[in-house]
Design a protein around this motif. Structure first.
Motif, PDB file in Angstrom:
ATOM      1  N   UNK A 145       0.865  -1.187   0.000  1.00 32.22           N
ATOM      2  CA  UNK A 145       0.000   0.000   0.000  1.00 32.22           C
ATOM      3  C   UNK A 145       0.890   1.222   0.000  1.00 32.22           C
ATOM      4  N   UNK A 146       0.608   2.122  -0.900  1.00 32.68           N
ATOM      5  CA  UNK A 146       1.508   3.277  -1.008  1.00 32.68           C
ATOM      6  C   UNK A 146       0.716   4.575  -0.988  1.00 32.68           C
ATOM      7  N   UNK A 147       1.422   5.593  -0.576  1.00 29.63           N
ATOM      8  CA  UNK A 147       0.887   6.950  -0.664  1.00 29.63           C
ATOM      9  C   UNK A 147       1.183   7.482  -2.040  1.00 29.63           C
ATOM     10  N   UNK A 148       0.204   8.126  -2.610  1.00 33.99           N
ATOM     11  CA  UNK A 148       0.466   8.729  -3.920  1.00 33.99           C
ATOM     12  C   UNK A 148      -0.003  10.158  -3.887  1.00 33.99           C
ATOM     13  N   UNK A 149       0.669  10.956  -4.656  1.00 31.24           N
ATOM     14  CA  UNK A 149       0.182  12.313  -4.855  1.00 31.24           C
ATOM     15  C   UNK A 149      -0.811  12.251  -6.006  1.00 31.24           C
ATOM     16  N   UNK A 150      -2.049  12.410  -5.691  1.00 34.98           N
ATOM     17  CA  UNK A 150      -3.077  12.185  -6.700  1.00 34.98           C
ATOM     18  C   UNK A 150      -3.476  13.461  -7.430  1.00 34.98           C
ATOM     19  N   UNK A 151      -2.754  14.519  -7.183  1.00 35.22           N
ATOM     20  CA  UNK A 151      -3.191  15.794  -7.757  1.00 35.22           C
ATOM     21  C   UNK A 151      -3.137  15.789  -9.275  1.00 35.22           C
ATOM     22  N   UNK A 152      -2.297  14.927  -9.833  1.00 37.77           N
ATOM     23  CA  UNK A 152      -2.143  14.979 -11.289  1.00 37.77           C
ATOM     24  C   UNK A 152      -3.325  14.356 -12.018  1.00 37.77           C
ATOM     25  N   UNK A 153      -4.055  13.473 -11.321  1.00 41.37           N
ATOM     26  CA  UNK A 153      -5.022  12.689 -12.082  1.00 41.37           C
ATOM     27  C   UNK A 153      -6.341  13.423 -12.300  1.00 41.37           C
ATOM     28  N   UNK A 154      -7.062  12.857 -13.192  1.00 40.69           N
ATOM     29  CA  UNK A 154      -8.365  13.393 -13.555  1.00 40.69           C
ATOM     30  C   UNK A 154      -9.301  13.225 -12.359  1.00 40.69           C
ATOM     31  N   UNK A 155      -9.892  14.321 -11.932  1.00 43.10           N
ATOM     32  CA  UNK A 155     -10.691  14.302 -10.711  1.00 43.10           C
ATOM     33  C   UNK A 155     -11.906  13.386 -10.838  1.00 43.10           C
ATOM     34  N   UNK A 156     -12.355  13.169 -12.048  1.00 39.78           N
ATOM     35  CA  UNK A 156     -13.584  12.405 -12.224  1.00 39.78           C
ATOM     36  C   UNK A 156     -13.344  10.902 -12.325  1.00 39.78           C
ATOM     37  N   UNK A 157     -12.126  10.548 -12.511  1.00 40.52           N
ATOM     38  CA  UNK A 157     -11.886   9.146 -12.835  1.00 40.52           C
ATOM     39  C   UNK A 157     -11.081   8.477 -11.734  1.00 40.52           C
ATOM     40  N   UNK A 158     -11.443   7.290 -11.368  1.00 42.90           N
ATOM     41  CA  UNK A 158     -10.674   6.566 -10.345  1.00 42.90           C
ATOM     42  C   UNK A 158      -9.520   5.757 -10.949  1.00 42.90           C
ATOM     43  N   UNK A 159      -9.269   5.931 -12.247  1.00 44.39           N
ATOM     44  CA  UNK A 159      -8.305   5.060 -12.912  1.00 44.39           C
ATOM     45  C   UNK A 159      -6.900   5.621 -12.797  1.00 44.39           C
ATOM     46  N   UNK A 160      -6.002   4.806 -12.331  1.00 51.83           N
ATOM     47  CA  UNK A 160      -4.598   5.228 -12.265  1.00 51.83           C
ATOM     48  C   UNK A 160      -3.845   4.790 -13.512  1.00 51.83           C
ATOM     49  N   UNK A 161      -3.946   3.527 -13.827  1.00 51.08           N
ATOM     50  CA  UNK A 161      -3.381   3.051 -15.086  1.00 51.08           C
ATOM     51  C   UNK A 161      -4.010   1.741 -15.493  1.00 51.08           C
ATOM     52  N   UNK A 162      -3.850   1.413 -16.769  1.00 49.99           N
ATOM     53  CA  UNK A 162      -4.450   0.198 -17.324  1.00 49.99           C
ATOM     54  C   UNK A 162      -3.370  -0.544 -18.090  1.00 49.99           C
ATOM     55  N   UNK A 163      -3.366  -1.840 -17.929  1.00 46.99           N
ATOM     56  CA  UNK A 163      -2.389  -2.630 -18.700  1.00 46.99           C
ATOM     57  C   UNK A 163      -3.118  -3.746 -19.434  1.00 46.99           C
ATOM     58  N   UNK A 164      -2.723  -3.940 -20.685  1.00 42.55           N
ATOM     59  CA  UNK A 164      -3.316  -5.010 -21.478  1.00 42.55           C
ATOM     60  C   UNK A 164      -2.323  -6.157 -21.567  1.00 42.55           C
ATOM     61  N   UNK A 165      -2.796  -7.338 -21.285  1.00 41.58           N
ATOM     62  CA  UNK A 165      -1.954  -8.536 -21.302  1.00 41.58           C
ATOM     63  C   UNK A 165      -0.657  -8.326 -20.517  1.00 41.58           C
ATOM     64  N   UNK A 166      -0.784  -8.057 -19.229  1.00 44.37           N
ATOM     65  CA  UNK A 166       0.424  -7.740 -18.455  1.00 44.37           C
ATOM     66  C   UNK A 166       1.389  -8.910 -18.323  1.00 44.37           C
ATOM     67  N   UNK A 167       0.904 -10.111 -18.455  1.00 42.48           N
ATOM     68  CA  UNK A 167       1.785 -11.261 -18.255  1.00 42.48           C
ATOM     69  C   UNK A 167       2.425 -11.757 -19.547  1.00 42.48           C
ATOM     70  N   UNK A 168       2.211 -11.036 -20.601  1.00 41.70           N
ATOM     71  CA  UNK A 168       2.771 -11.418 -21.889  1.00 41.70           C
ATOM     72  C   UNK A 168       2.379 -12.850 -22.227  1.00 41.70           C
ATOM     73  N   UNK A 169       1.085 -13.136 -22.103  1.00 41.61           N
ATOM     74  CA  UNK A 169       0.665 -14.495 -22.405  1.00 41.61           C
ATOM     75  C   UNK A 169       0.117 -14.612 -23.821  1.00 41.61           C
TER      76      UNK A 169
END
Lengths: 301, 1140
Positions: free
Chosen positions: B587-611
């Motif tokens: 669990x980490x502290x983040x400075x969330x000021x940069x993100x879009x206030x309306x969206x709870x999304x931090x990042x998205x990854x597609x096929x992260x395990x390279x499968x």
């Protein structure tokens, strides 16, 4: 003679302090020369080489000095400070001179009279360098005792400069020193050997030592240089782990000359065996360490 | 059993050593068919003196169609034609199909015994003189005896190349046991496969004979030999392992091998199987063909892998090479393959377990980084060149479709593959193994391997007659069956997608957040139309990092659905001061000021395990990439975000990258990547950049003295992470540019100071790589000179900064002569720097310096660097002199690796391409290259394929445009299946139509006037037949080919009796298939060769070779019934219709 005199006079004028002592000695030396010359004349020589005269002068001076020195020694031996006639006589006797003949000689008829040496000031004893204040005697030392010498004779007087300990300067110095050495060395190599050049107009600018193909290029490329090995030893000598060395002595036939001596070529391989046997518990049974077998007699069909 | 005895001759006292081998082979053959009257073996360049079968002299014919692929007189110059002819030539001698260059006629006295199936003993005497391939002699030109000179010889080759040094069935699927004897000078050690039984002096005590026995059935292709005055090191941990290196290198060998036992332990543990051979030998040789090559119970390495304890960078590389070699001992040597199409299984498994080793030794980060690197490399290749097909199926002539029409070479044989393709093939193989692991779990995976190994080791201890040996061969089919037995899972679709089919998947992803529905609308599109791509249907994993945590979603990619709605978990907008849970539970502290206030999304990854074997281009906002870089703990994600951030040159990106750089828990390769990204961003932000040049203050803080920030600390490389960062930062900084597009003065001075103050005296490690990288940094700082007209570059008009740089380079290069660095890394960097100075117009462009460094006798890395510069010069200055010089070296250089390297560098940086006009492109060059690939490279499969590649790059598939129109308007174009008018007009066509089928050699038989009983002959493909007819005619029409250059091609046909000149129609063989060769022309040929042979023989006698061969029985056992899956087996029973 005249010119000599004038020379010494001139030099005497030139240098005040030191030349007074010189003048004094020169005058007496000259008298001695006159003495020698007159003695020679007395003996019937018409002329003498200057060098001869000079040698004789030197001899006579030595003789007289020795007489003086011995006489002084005798006198001091008897706790006096001024030599007496008897001191001189003993000395002369000691030096093998018959003193009795002296009065007769002094009164000989053909002797020549020599003018006394010119009067010159006795040399001034130069003042010792005085550096700092002389210490006075401490109370327990009577005042008649000699004074303390100058402080510089017993006080530490450092003459070197404070070494530079500033890290930056040291690094700077080490770096430029290394660079200078490298540059000088490579320039030297370039000057004395073949070079390659990057420029056609000026082949001396940025000379590159010509590459030289080597027959076994991997050796120099893979083996650490001696310099590096040295560094390694200095930085870390404890890490060496040579335990396995003795166990694994390779069958090294490299230096054999099989053409010349076949028997020898057997030895290195066999040499491994006793080595392994020494440490029986560690014995390695590896086919490559086994001795080479002798050929069997006629195994053919 | 297969027995080889060899006497290797290296005469002392002679100025030029003879480099010759004399030997004999005895094969014991168990006929499985009644009328075995003809035996086909593989043999190249060997001069065969006599062949005896069961003590009867046997006539034989030797014909190597790969010596000259297309007829000498042919004016054909198009690559399609060549490729098909070459494939046909290789097929014609393919041992897997039962063919061979050497056809031995079994004496008729032995025929009638067929019913009893008597054992046949084939005895072949042969010699090799100055072999150009197969065996490589390294004889340094110095004083002293051969041993003192460090002269040595070793076998090498690409895939099955054993035929180059002794006659054999050169196939990975023909197993037999071995008895090997080598007689060498007493000062030498002969290392070969199997157990050294004894070493015996010859009677004159000048030579020793090494007797080896290999009781484990092994394919001839896995047999190797190396002889030299080696220093011997018995591994202190495992006494059955012996290491060999060249004289003087023993200390390095000790250090480099001190780690090997751990690799052994690792593999034995995961495979729960002991190392299959009773001993293992590592030999380190100079001028190695490849860095690592594995053979049964021994591996041959390049001597350049050895290093001392002071070297940092080489250590992991060497350990990786060792691990690869050892993995191949299990899968590749002990377990061999059924056919070429099954190669991927072996490469895949050995690559996969090597990956497990990487993971255990170098950590998960390194492992994932490696997987990503391999995947990217492979994807890039496939997208550029078209797909890589792991398991090609050639449908027995009925399927005329070429599985890989996009390639300019055939993938039907390993020997026709381009080297790069083969490397990517290996890469893909282990990636696919990893996919299978993902599907069935690692536990099952290892069980499958264990099963394969235990079956094989049971089989290996059986007698040949038990017909068990085929268990030692792996096929795709048996592998998949094992998987399904062990795991109970069906991996059919996976295999179909990645193994039976080439190409990769290309995804484009983007998303929108629907605030009202609190849903992430993800759109995933695919490009499956461009080359090298395929359509993917199936599950895909998507990881979404939200404020409330990280969530995995598995989406189904279906035919027509692009959009996927993913419900978001985080209802709350922004819960201040709450820690954010990551995927790994942290669990980490983040400075969330940069993100879009309306969206709870931090990042998205597609096929992260390279499968999936894929390339993903995903769009998300810059702040999301920045969050991903800072907080995602997966190195792959970090590297992806670094790549993405290049497109967002903002202060926020800068800050994120700088933070990563400073974070010492972060994987060092990510930090290295961040350096270069930061340099790029800084250049894009040039006008708004504030503060000192990027990374300068960081570097100062990390590596410079506190009291004097302009001076770097004395080197201490104890912390490798810092070391790598310290090496990389200056190189990246040098890429910075100011508004004039010059490297900022600050930066240049900074680098010069680093060089000046570099002090390694207190360091326990060598700083050669660091110094080399500082030179690289200087190279990076170079920008094009302001050219005033086209004046000649002189010393006087040298720019001041460049003068400083040049001075450093000169000094470093000169110092290398006096104190050479490990692997001459500094020389290599200096050469690159000088070429860059030339290219940028600071100093006169001149290749002579590089040419001198490229000459034989320099360290191989230096040569390659110098050659690279010459290649570059050739392209930039369009110099035909240099091109000729290079091509000349390709033909004449003693080091095979250098020859290969020149061609591949020319291919990578071609002097011209088919698209552009160039004065270099002329008929003479076409002829020269054609000759090179047609006949000049017959001794080295890899080199020939390199030449083909280069030809393709320069001229394309069709007739080169610089050639005059052919004299005949009508050209029989075999690829086009018809006669066409001038083919130069034709657009390029894939070589698909020329694909040969497995049975093609049968096709020409009718032409020869024989009838073939082979039911697989595809008479419906007239074009193929034509190609073959044509090809075969070529073969027949050049009786003089081998004889023409007797010195160059010692592989001449030698006949013992003249009557053997008769044409020998095909007779069925068990696993040797038939070949019909024809009469009259050959007879002339034979006479010719015979004379030639006589001549040579006399010469030999003069040299007084005395070879006392001990004749012992050896037998090569073969039984095609055993290998029911072998391609040869299908044809094993043939009607005797064509017997004499």
């Amino acid at each position: 003679m005249k010119s000599l005199m004038s020379n010494s006079a001139r030099s005497g004028c030139g240098k005040a302090t030191s030349s007074s002592a010189e003048n004094y000695q020169l005058a007496r030396r000259r008298t001695l020369q006159v003495v020698v010359s007159s003695l020679l004349t007395e003996c019937g020589f018409e002329s003498a080489e200057k060098a001869t005269v000079e040698s004789l002068t030197e001899m006579i001076q030595s003789y007289i000095s020795e007489v003086g020195r011995c006489a002084k020694a005798y006198c001091e031996h008897t706790a006096r400070i001024t030599p007496t006639l008897s001191d001189a006589v003993v000395t002369l006797n000691e030096m093998g001179f018959n003193v009795d003949t002296l009065p007769g000689y002094a009164k000989r008829s053909q002797r020549m009279v020599i003018t006394a040496p010119p009067v010159t000031n006795a040399p001034v004893i130069p003042k010792a360098l005085i550096a700092g204040q002389k210490r006075t005697h401490p109370s327990h030392i009577p005042s008649h005792f000699p004074e303390f010498p100058d402080p510089h004779t017993y006080i530490k007087t450092p003459t070197f400069r404070e070494p530079v300990s500033d890290y930056q300067v040291v690094r700077e110095k080490a770096a430029s020193q290394r660079r200078d050495v490298e540059r000088a060395l490579t320039r030297f190599m370039a000057k004395t050997g073949e070079t390659q050049s990057l420029f056609k107009d000026d082949v001396t600018a940025f000379p590159l030592i010509a590459e030289r193909p080597s027959s076994i290029p991997y050796l120099s490329a893979l083996l650490p240089s001696e310099l590096e090995l040295q560094t390694l030893e200095e930085t870390d000598s404890s890490e060496q782990d040579d335990q396995t060395d003795s166990e694994n002595t390779p069958v090294n036939n490299l230096n054999d000359d099989p053409g010349a001596d076949k028997e020898n070529s057997v030895l290195p391989a066999g040499g491994v065996v006793p080595l392994v046997k020494v440490s029986e518990e560690n014995m390695i049974d590896n086919p490559y360490l086994r001795p080479v077998k002798k050929p069997k007699v006629r195994r053919k069909k | 059993m297969h027995e080889i005895k060899m006497n290797r001759k290296k005469d002392k006292g002679f100025e030029s050593p003879r480099k010759s081998v004399i030997g004999f082979v005895e094969l014991t053959i168990f006929p499985t068919v009644v009328n075995l009257n003809r035996i086909k073996l593989n043999s190249k360049q060997c001069r065969i003196y006599r062949v005896r079968v069961n003590d009867l002299e046997a006539p034989f014919i030797y014909n190597d169609p790969t010596l000259e692929v297309c007829h000498h007189e042919s004016k054909q110059r198009n690559l399609n034609y060549f490729s098909s002819a070459y494939t046909a030539a290789v097929s014609a001698v393919d041992p897997d199909a039962g063919h061979g260059e050497l056809v031995i006629k079994v004496p008729s006295e032995l025929w009638k015994q067929g019913d009893e199936m008597n054992v046949l003993k084939v005895y072949i005497e042969f010699s090799l003189d100055q072999p150009k391939g197969g065996l490589h002699f390294v004889v340094p030109d110095v004083e002293g005896s051969m041993a003192e000179r460090g002269a040595h010889v070793f076998s090498f080759g690409y895939q099955n190349s054993t035929r180059f040094w002794f006659p054999c069935v050169d196939s990975y699927s023909e197993l037999c046991t071995w008895k090997l004897e080598f007689t060498v000078d007493a000062s030498m050690v002969a290392v070969s496969c199997g157990d050294l039984v004894e070493t015996v002096y010859t009677h004159d005590m000048r030579k020793k004979t090494f007797h080896y026995v290999l009781p484990i059935p092994t394919a001839a292709s896995n047999i190797s030999l190396s002889v030299g005055p080696f220093e011997i090191l018995v591994d202190p941990y495992m006494h059955e392992v012996t290491h060999f290196c060249l004289p003087q290198l023993l200390p390095l060998l000790k250090h480099s091998m001190s780690y090997l036992h751990e690799i052994f332990e690792f593999y034995e543990e995961i495979l729960t199987c002991r190392y299959p051979y009773s001993c293992f030998k590592t030999v380190f040789v100079d001028e190695a063909y490849v860095q690592v090559s594995s053979y049964a119970s021994m591996s041959i390495f390049s001597t350049n892998l050895l290093h001392s304890a002071m070297i940092i960078d080489q250590t992991p590389l060497t350990r990786q090479c060792l691990a690869q070699a050892l993995a191949q001992q299990f899968f590749g040597c002990f377990i061999s393959r059924m056919s070429w199409a099954d190669e991927w299984v072996l490469k895949g498994i050995s690559g996969y377990i090597y990956g497990l080793y990487l993971k255990k030794t170098f950590g998960v980060n390194q492992y994932r980084h490696w997987i990503k690197e391999e995947l990217d490399k492979m994807v890039e290749y496939e997208l550029k060149m078209g797909g890589v097909l792991l398991h090609p199926t050639f449908g027995g002539g009925k399927d005329k479709d070429n599985p890989t029409p996009h390639l300019h070479f055939s993938i039907k044989h390993p020997h026709t593959l381009s080297w790069k393709y083969y490397k990517m093939f290996q890469c893909k193989a282990h990636l696919v193994m990893r996919l299978i692991e993902n599907r069935i779990s690692m536990e099952f995976m290892l069980q499958v391997f264990n099963k394969l190994l235990s079956l094989a080791s049971t089989a290996s201890s059986q007698k040949y007659q038990s017909h068990m040996w085929s268990q030692m061969l792996v096929s795709t089919h048996s592998f998949l069956k094992s998987i399904s037995n062990v795991s109970g899972k069906d991996i059919g679709p996976l295999i179909k997608q990645w193994v039976d089919q080439s190409a990769v998947v290309k995804f484009f992803g983007s998303f929108a957040f629907n605030r009202k529905r609190n849903v992430l609308e993800l759109e995933i599109r695919q490009d499956y139309t461009s080359s090298g791509t395929q359509k993917y249907v199936g599950p895909i994993k998507v990881t979404v990092q939200e404020l409330d945590g990280s969530f995995n979603h598995t989406l189904q990619i279906e035919e027509n659905s692009l959009k996927h709605d993913i419900p978001c978990h985080s209802k709350s907008r922004r819960n201040k001061k709450k820690k954010i849970p990551l995927m790994n539970g942290e669990e980490v502290d983040m400075d969330l000021s940069a993100m879009d206030a309306d969206s709870p999304l931090l990042w998205i990854r597609i096929d992260p395990d390279m499968s999936i074997l894929r390339k993903v281009e995903f769009e998300q906002a810059d702040f999301m990439w920045q969050y991903q870089l800072r907080y995602e703990r997966d190195v792959v994600a970090q590297e992806e975000s670094i790549l993405a951030l290049e497109k967002f040159p903002t202060p926020a990106s800068r800050l994120a990258l700088t933070d990563i750089l400073e974070q010492d828990q972060c994987f060092y390769k990510v930090r290295q990547g961040a350096c270069f990204c930061l340099a790029k961003i800084a250049n894009s932000m040039m006008s708004t950049w504030t503060g000192p040049p990027a990374m300068k203050s960081l570097f100062t803080r990390m590596f410079c003295c506190k009291s004097c920030p302009n001076i770097v600390k004395t080197n201490n490389f104890i912390s490798f992470q810092s070391y790598f960062l310290q090496k990389t930062m200056p190189v990246a900084m040098a890429q910075l540019r100011d508004i004039q597009n010059l490297c900022p003065k600050d930066v240049l001075n900074f680098i010069l100071d680093l060089i000046k103050y570099n002090d390694n005296r207190k360091n326990k490690f060598s700083d050669n790589y660091y110094r080399a990288e500082l030179i690289d940094a200087l190279t990076n700082s170079l920008t094009p000179a302001i050219s005033i007209s086209n004046e000649v570059r002189t010393v006087d008009n040298l720019n001041g900064d460049v003068r400083l740089i040049l001075e450093e380079i000169t000094r470093s290069l000169n110092m290398e002569k006096l104190l050479p660095s490990y692997r001459n890394t500094i020389t290599v960097s200096c050469l690159r720097a000088i070429r860059m100075l030339q290219k940028n117009g600071h100093i006169p462009s001149d290749p002579s310096l590089f040419k001198s460094y490229a000459e034989y006798g320099h360290f191989v890395d230096v040569r390659v660097a110098a050659l690279e510069a010459v290649v570059d010069y050739t392209r930039v200055d369009r110099s035909s002199v240099e091109l000729q010089w290079l091509l000349n070296m390709v033909q004449n250089d003693p080091a095979h690796y250098i020859r290969h390297k020149i061609l591949s560098m020319l291919g990578k940086n071609p002097p011209f391409t088919k698209a552009a006009e160039s004065p270099l492109c002329n008929e003479a060059l076409v002829d020269q290259l054609w000759k090179l690939m047609n006949s000049g490279t017959s001794h080295d499969w890899r080199l020939r394929c390199d030449a083909v590649n280069l030809y393709y790059t320069l001229f394309g598939l069709t007739r080169p445009s610089c050639l005059p129109l052919p004299e005949l308007g009508l050209v029989l174009n075999l690829k086009e299946k018809k006669a066409v008018l001038n083919p130069t007009i034709k657009p390029e066509q894939g070589p698909d139509t020329t694909q040969m089928t497995g049975n093609t050699m049968g096709v020409h038989i009718p032409v020869m006037g024989f009838t073939s009983s082979e039911d697989e002959i595809d008479m419906e493909s007239p074009h193929d037949s034509q190609a073959f007819i044509h090809h075969h005619l070529n073969i027949l029409e050049r009786p003089s080919t081998p004889g023409q250059h007797p010195a160059k091609h010692p592989a001449v046909i030698i006949l013992v009796h003249n009557w053997a000149v008769l044409s020998l129609p095909v007779t069925p063989l068990p696993s040797f298939s038939k070949e019909s060769t024809s009469s009259s022309k050959h007879s002339g040929d034979h006479h010719h060769h015979h004379h030639h042979h006589e001549h040579k023989k006399k010469k030999k006698k003069k040299h007084k070779h005395k070879h006392k061969h001990k004749h012992e029985s050896k037998d090569k056992e073969r039984d095609s019934h055993t290998f029911s899956n072998s391609p040869a087996s299908g044809r094993s029973v043939r009607s005797p219709s064509m017997s004499d």
